[in-house]
Design a protein around this motif. Structure first.
Motif, mmCIF file in Angstrom:
data_model
loop_
_atom_site.group_PDB
_atom_site.id
_atom_site.type_symbol
_atom_site.label_atom_id
_atom_site.label_comp_id
_atom_site.label_asym_id
_atom_site.label_seq_id
_atom_site.Cartn_x
_atom_site.Cartn_y
_atom_site.Cartn_z
ATOM 1 N N LYS A 142 0.840 -1.207 0.000
ATOM 2 C CA LYS A 142 0.000 0.000 0.000
ATOM 3 C C LYS A 142 0.876 1.258 0.000
ATOM 4 O O LYS A 142 0.546 2.248 -0.666
ATOM 5 N N LEU A 202 0.837 4.149 -2.885
ATOM 6 C CA LEU A 202 0.686 5.574 -2.613
ATOM 7 C C LEU A 202 1.866 6.366 -3.174
ATOM 8 O O LEU A 202 1.689 7.489 -3.680
ATOM 9 N N ALA A 240 1.249 6.766 -6.797
ATOM 10 C CA ALA A 240 0.179 7.741 -7.024
ATOM 11 C C ALA A 240 0.696 9.172 -6.837
ATOM 12 O O ALA A 240 0.335 10.082 -7.596
ATOM 13 N N ILE A 241 1.545 9.374 -5.830
ATOM 14 C CA ILE A 241 2.126 10.705 -5.602
ATOM 15 C C ILE A 241 2.996 11.119 -6.780
ATOM 16 O O ILE A 241 2.920 12.256 -7.263
ATOM 17 N N LEU A 259 -5.325 17.064 -3.003
ATOM 18 C CA LEU A 259 -5.339 15.604 -2.998
ATOM 19 C C LEU A 259 -3.921 15.050 -2.934
ATOM 20 O O LEU A 259 -3.658 14.032 -2.277
ATOM 21 N N LEU A 260 -2.992 15.715 -3.610
ATOM 22 C CA LEU A 260 -1.593 15.300 -3.567
ATOM 23 C C LEU A 260 -1.055 15.332 -2.134
ATOM 24 O O LEU A 260 -0.361 14.403 -1.701
ATOM 25 N N LEU A 290 -2.436 12.373 -0.167
ATOM 26 C CA LEU A 290 -1.711 11.143 -0.491
ATOM 27 C C LEU A 290 -0.344 11.103 0.185
ATOM 28 O O LEU A 290 0.100 10.047 0.661
ATOM 29 N N LEU A 300 -0.906 10.173 3.838
ATOM 30 C CA LEU A 300 -1.222 8.752 3.991
ATOM 31 C C LEU A 300 0.007 7.879 3.780
ATOM 32 O O LEU A 300 0.232 6.905 4.514
ATOM 33 N N GLY A 301 0.803 8.212 2.768
ATOM 34 C CA GLY A 301 2.028 7.446 2.529
ATOM 35 C C GLY A 301 3.015 7.574 3.674
ATOM 36 O O GLY A 301 3.649 6.592 4.078
#
Length: 255
Positions: free
Chosen positions: A126, A130, A133-134, A166-167, A170, A173-174
């Motif tokens: 996960k 992330l 995604a970043i 949103l960046l 993320l 969360l990462g």
């Protein structure tokens, strides 16, 4: 005058010190460094980096900082209508995207080389997702920014700022999953030996707490706080009542 100058350069007699002695110490340090190898030199100057099994923990801070500063400056510049601020924010976005690229590469290398248990593998995957995604989102924002030269207006600007927010989510969360793997499961963390002195210090604190003064009947506590004194007084009252009941029972029995 010569004596005064000598005193200022070489220090105050028996006390030592002065620029001359400081310069001598500095030259001694350089002399010791010159005889060290490259590996020993890195271990001496940066022992934390020398002990790393991979450079991912070193690189990960750069995209977090750069991309977070980008969003903060870009948002303020947009609200205050400061195009110059948004131009500065663009630089942080580009640098953060480059840092994210190297961080993701180092993260994939670390995932293949760092030993970890099965319960951490899912968290690590996960964390990798992330990270990708970043990198993807920051790359898209950078390309969009370069194409329009940072001149966003109306709803387009709202969409861009929303994606920038949103960046940052993320990134948070990462970072949370990365901290979970390190601090909860100890991934890539070497065990730290417990020093005897630290254990004695902790034991001494417990020993001092155990030797707190006992509150006697009808005696005010000297050092105890109200929360500490109340349980002691209650316990004593309970013992007194119990002993009184036992004495009373014994009296009835003898009678």
């Amino acid at each position: 005058m010569i004596n005064t100058l000598s005193f200022q350069i070489h220090g105050g007699g028996d006390h030592g010190g002065g620029p001359a002695e400081g310069l001598g110490d500095l030259l001694s340090v350089f002399d010791n460094i010159s005889i060290l190898g490259s590996g020993e030199l890195i271990s001496l100057l940066m022992p934390g980096i020398a002990s790393l099994e991979n450079i991912h923990p070193l690189l990960v801070h750069f995209p977090i900082a750069l991309l977070s500063v980008f969003f903060a400056i870009d948002l303020i510049g947009s609200l205050a209508n400061k195009p110059q601020w948004r131009s500065v924010a663009s630089v942080f976005l580009y640098l953060g995207t480059i840092a994210a690229l190297f961080t993701v590469i180092a993260g994939h290398v670390a995932a293949d080389t760092v030993p970890h248990a099965g319960n951490v593998h899912e968290i690590m995957e996960k964390h990798e997702d992330l990270g990708m995604a970043i990198l993807s989102l920051s790359t898209a924002l950078s390309a969009w920014r370069l194409k329009h030269k940072g001149l966003f207006q109306g709803y387009v600007n709202v969409v861009f700022l929303t994606l920038s927010a949103l960046l940052c989510v993320l990134i948070a969360l990462g970072a949370d999953l990365g901290g979970l793997m390190v601090y909860q499961y100890g991934v890539a963390v070497k065990a730290v030996p417990v020093l005897e002195s630290a254990h004695d210090h902790h034991h001494e604190v417990e020993h001092q707490q155990a030797e707190l003064p006992i509150v006697e009947p009808n005696q005010e506590p000297k050092f105890a706080e109200p929360q500490t004194a109340e349980p002691q007084a209650t316990e004593h009252h309970h013992e007194h009542k119990h002993s009184h009941q036992d004495g009373h029972a014994g009296h009835d029995h003898s009678h």
